[in-house]
Motif scaffolding. Structure first.
Motif, PDB file in Angstrom:
ATOM      1  N   ASP A 194      26.740  90.636  25.456  1.00 39.20           N
ATOM      2  CA  ASP A 194      26.384  91.990  25.892  1.00 39.20           C
ATOM      3  C   ASP A 194      25.150  91.967  26.784  1.00 39.20           C
ATOM      4  N   GLN A 195      24.170  91.179  26.409  1.00 37.15           N
ATOM      5  CA  GLN A 195      22.947  91.103  27.209  1.00 37.15           C
ATOM      6  C   GLN A 195      23.220  90.462  28.566  1.00 37.15           C
TER       7      GLN A 195
ATOM      8  N   VAL B 238      27.080 101.774  27.428  1.00 38.01           N
ATOM      9  CA  VAL B 238      25.692 101.309  27.581  1.00 38.01           C
ATOM     10  C   VAL B 238      25.420 100.938  29.036  1.00 38.01           C
ATOM     11  N   LEU B 239      26.382 100.256  29.665  1.00 34.31           N
ATOM     12  CA  LEU B 239      26.228  99.905  31.085  1.00 34.31           C
ATOM     13  C   LEU B 239      26.182 101.153  31.953  1.00 34.31           C
TER      14      LEU B 239
ATOM     15  N   LEU C 221      24.396  93.272  35.640  1.00 34.41           N
ATOM     16  CA  LEU C 221      24.377  94.626  36.214  1.00 34.41           C
ATOM     17  C   LEU C 221      23.046  94.892  36.910  1.00 34.41           C
TER      18      LEU C 221
ATOM     19  N   SER D 142      34.227  95.280  32.163  1.00 35.22           N
ATOM     20  CA  SER D 142      33.657  95.313  30.805  1.00 35.22           C
ATOM     21  C   SER D 142      34.629  95.977  29.818  1.00 35.22           C
TER      22      SER D 142
ATOM     23  N   LEU E 200      29.758  98.613  24.795  1.00 35.28           N
ATOM     24  CA  LEU E 200      29.182  98.011  26.001  1.00 35.28           C
ATOM     25  C   LEU E 200      29.434  98.827  27.275  1.00 35.28           C
TER      26      LEU E 200
ATOM     27  N   ARG F 179      24.450  93.108  30.873  1.00 35.16           N
ATOM     28  CA  ARG F 179      23.386  93.982  31.356  1.00 35.16           C
ATOM     29  C   ARG F 179      22.512  93.263  32.388  1.00 35.16           C
ATOM     30  N   ASP F 180      22.312  91.952  32.204  1.00 33.94           N
ATOM     31  CA  ASP F 180      21.515  91.186  33.171  1.00 33.94           C
ATOM     32  C   ASP F 180      22.210  91.124  34.530  1.00 33.94           C
TER      33      ASP F 180
ATOM     34  N   ASP G 124      22.744 102.630  31.833  1.00 33.11           N
ATOM     35  CA  ASP G 124      21.812 101.908  32.715  1.00 33.11           C
ATOM     36  C   ASP G 124      22.006 102.312  34.167  1.00 33.11           C
TER      37      ASP G 124
END
Length: 647
Positions: free
Chosen positions: A49-50, A92-93, A56, A76, A89, A53-54, A96
């Motif tokens: 998951d991290q 959450v994306l 993205l 995703s 996920l 996000r990295d 962001d």
């Protein structure tokens, strides 16, 4: 790979393979990488998951492309469906992304959220994502202006309405609060007063500063209608409303349709300058907006709302004023071009539907289920998959219902599952009163015309049988009369005389010799009856037994005789307590209040004999035999036998 991997190491590896998989649009590359760590003790989903996000963040730091971002969210979603990472996920994306993008780009990106509403409603995503999506939408609404970004705000609210079910309470104004922050500001400086006269036929309408203030002051009542429940504010509201409505009635509008297809702009708030009021009064859209506000307030004030204060209630004259004002508003809407009649009918239907929603909220917002029509093939498939009878009965039992095998019987039986309570219902009391039942017989006796024997009700065996049953239910002592000296028709005649005598509107001649003789004879029989009833009570109290009267068991057993029975009951007194209807907490109380089992059994037996009308040795024997408490049952049998021998 048996060792536990470091979080940062996994995050770096997953980011590298994710970058490669997204660039090639091959989810299989990422899936194969994750399989390598399936048999380890490492937490795979958190670093993956991290890594998403990295990556993205790198995409957002470059030249932002909404199309690329949409593709990344799709990637995703597919990863979640393959259970590679957590189901939250994608949202959450999205959070962001919306935190970084400008409002114009957010509006483009939100189109992707709207188009995938069915994806978010899938079982995989809905439970975990609904709160995140609600938070995302609320954050967007806080950033947006309700006046300049009205369309975008509306799209967000429509999405929430499509995403959440009707019964979702988070999207409802449960307590019926008003938006008191919606304040309409207008000029209060009378020095710049401009007076305008509008002629309509022979009538002149003056648009001055006083009218201007009345007009815009109404917006405060529309914002908070509860002010109208105050006596002073109600008078102000009525005065201002009639002034505005009369002006609308006097100013007729002419609507000219343009040959060009021009788009009419929509404004969430109108300008409140006094110089514009003259033009606004001639504007169709403006007038309809104000009239619709009137109708909404008129519908709310007399309606029943669950969370309204008890003091918020209109009087009869106020309700009549609202009704007449509502009719006036509808007439103005019908007169307002274009298509005034049709527009007024549409508004009426919309407000009628709002009443249904109001009732739904008052009922606690029950879940709304949509039942689709079924064709024959659907019914056949369902019949093939019908549950076993045992499963249906078990399911009904768990729900506290009865299944009778027939739809109608099941429905009727479950109206009141407790049969004893159903039998006690007042609607099951079909017993007529003595006055109603004997009304025709009284009329025959009071009639001066001779009655033939075949028409005489008192000599009709069917009537006599029903009359005796009714008298037995109303007054049991009537059966104690000696029928050898008083034949049944003669006895019923005395009863009819008594009923006729007690009627307030009786027409019987009380001075006649025959009436006095019947009355005297009736009193003698009643005295005889009452004496017989007293004798029966005395006999019962002495445990008297004869061939014609059943033995009535005396509850008052001597303490010594009762001790013998209690000693046999004591080892298993809890079983008897449950059968007698005592609950678990009551049984615990008996245990705590009495030191020994004999004392506990004695306490419960004494309470039963004192409180229960049916408490006697015969019933106790029946209960003990049913519980298989043989020693105690034998003791009760012995006591019953000794009592009979003593008699």
């Amino acid at each position: 790979m048996a060792k536990i991997m470091n979080f940062d190491l996994l995050r770096t590896e997953f980011k590298e393979i994710l970058t490669e998989a997204f660039a090639a649009n091959k989810i299989e590359l990422l899936e194969n990488k994750v399989k390598l760590y399936k048999n380890t003790d490492s937490d795979i989903k958190s670093p993956l998951d991290q890594a998403f996000r990295d990556l993205l963040l790198e995409l957002l730091t470059k030249e932002v492309n909404v199309t690329t971002l949409k593709t990344y969210i799709d990637f995703s979603i597919e990863s979640c469906r393959r259970h590679l990472d957590t189901s939250t996920l994608p949202v959450v994306l999205l959070g962001d992304i919306f935190d970084i993008l400008t409002l114009d780009m957010c509006q483009q990106m939100f189109t992707f959220v709207e188009e995938n509403v069915q994806v978010w409603k899938e079982e995989l995503f809905f439970t975990g994502c609904k709160n995140n999506l609600l938070r995302l939408c609320n954050d967007l609404l806080r950033r947006l202006s309700r006046t300049t970004a009205t369309v975008f705000c509306g799209k967000i609210l429509l999405f929430l309405a499509k995403f959440f079910p009707f019964s979702e309470r988070s999207g409802l104004n449960i307590v019926s609060e008003f938006n008191l922050e919606n304040i309409t500001e207008y000029g209060t400086d009378s020095t710049e007063d401009t007076v305008t006269e509008i002629k309509s036929g022979d009538t002149k309408h003056v648009i001055d500063f006083s009218f201007y203030c009345k007009f815009w002051q109404l917006q405060d009542f529309f914002r908070n209608p509860n002010q109208c429940y105050d006596k002073v504010q109600w008078k102000v509201f009525c005065s201002h409303s009639m002034s505005i409505l009369n002006t609308f009635h006097g100013i007729k509008l002419d609507y000219i349709t343009s040959g060009q297809n021009s788009n009419v702009g929509y404004f969430a708030k109108y300008l409140t300058s006094q110089k514009l009021l003259d033009l606004q009064l001639h504007d169709v859209s403006f007038r309809r907006s104000v009239l619709l506000q009137f109708l909404i307030v008129f519908q709310y004030l007399p309606s029943s709302v669950k969370f309204k204060s008890d003091s918020y209630e209109l009087k009869t004259d106020q309700k009549e004023w609202i009704q007449s004002a509502t009719e006036k508003v509808y007439n103005l809407l019908k007169e307002t071009p274009p298509d005034g009649e049709r527009f007024a009918e549409i508004i009426k239907n919309i407000l009628k539907r709002e009443e249904l929603w109001n009732v739904w909220k008052n009922d606690g917002c029950p879940e709304i289920k949509k039942f689709l029509p079924q064709n024959d093939s659907d019914l056949k498939v369902r019949s093939d998959k019908a549950h076993l009878l045992g499963d249906i009965i078990q399911q009904s039992k768990e729900q506290g219902k009865f299944y009778m095998g027939s739809g109608e019987l099941t429905k009727l039986w479950n109206y009141c599952p407790n049969n004893l309570e159903a039998c006690k219902g007042k609607e099951r009391d079909f017993l007529p009163s003595l006055e109603d039942f004997f009304a025709e017989a009284v009329a025959q006796m009071e009639s001066q015309t001779p009655i033939r024997d075949e028409d005489n009700l008192l000599k009709d065996s069917n009537f006599d049988w029903r009359a005796l049953r009714l008298l037995a239910r109303r007054s049991p002592y009537f059966f104690s009369i000696n029928l050898q000296n008083n034949p049944l028709p003669k006895y019923l005649e005395m009863m009819v005389n008594k009923i006729a005598h007690e009627k307030p509107d009786k027409n019987v001649d009380e001075n006649s010799q025959e009436a006095r003789e019947n009355e005297q004879e009736m009193e003698e029989n009643i005295n005889l009856t009452e004496n017989a009833a007293e004798d029966l009570k005395q006999d019962a109290s002495e445990d008297f037994v004869d061939d014609n009267n059943p033995r009535r068991e005396n509850k008052h057993i001597s303490e010594e005789r009762l001790e013998v029975i209690i000693e046999k009951i004591a080892p298993e007194w809890e079983k008897l307590a449950v059968k007698l209807g005592y609950k678990e907490d009551e049984i615990d109380w008996f245990k705590n209040a009495n030191p020994t089992r004999i004392d506990q059994a004695k306490n419960i037996i004494h309470l039963w004999f004192e409180d229960d009308e049916d408490a006697n040795l015969d019933n106790l024997l029946y209960i003990l035999e049913g519980l298989d408490m043989q020693e105690a049952a034998e003791a009760v049998k012995s006591e019953i036998s000794n009592s009979a021998d003593a008699i």
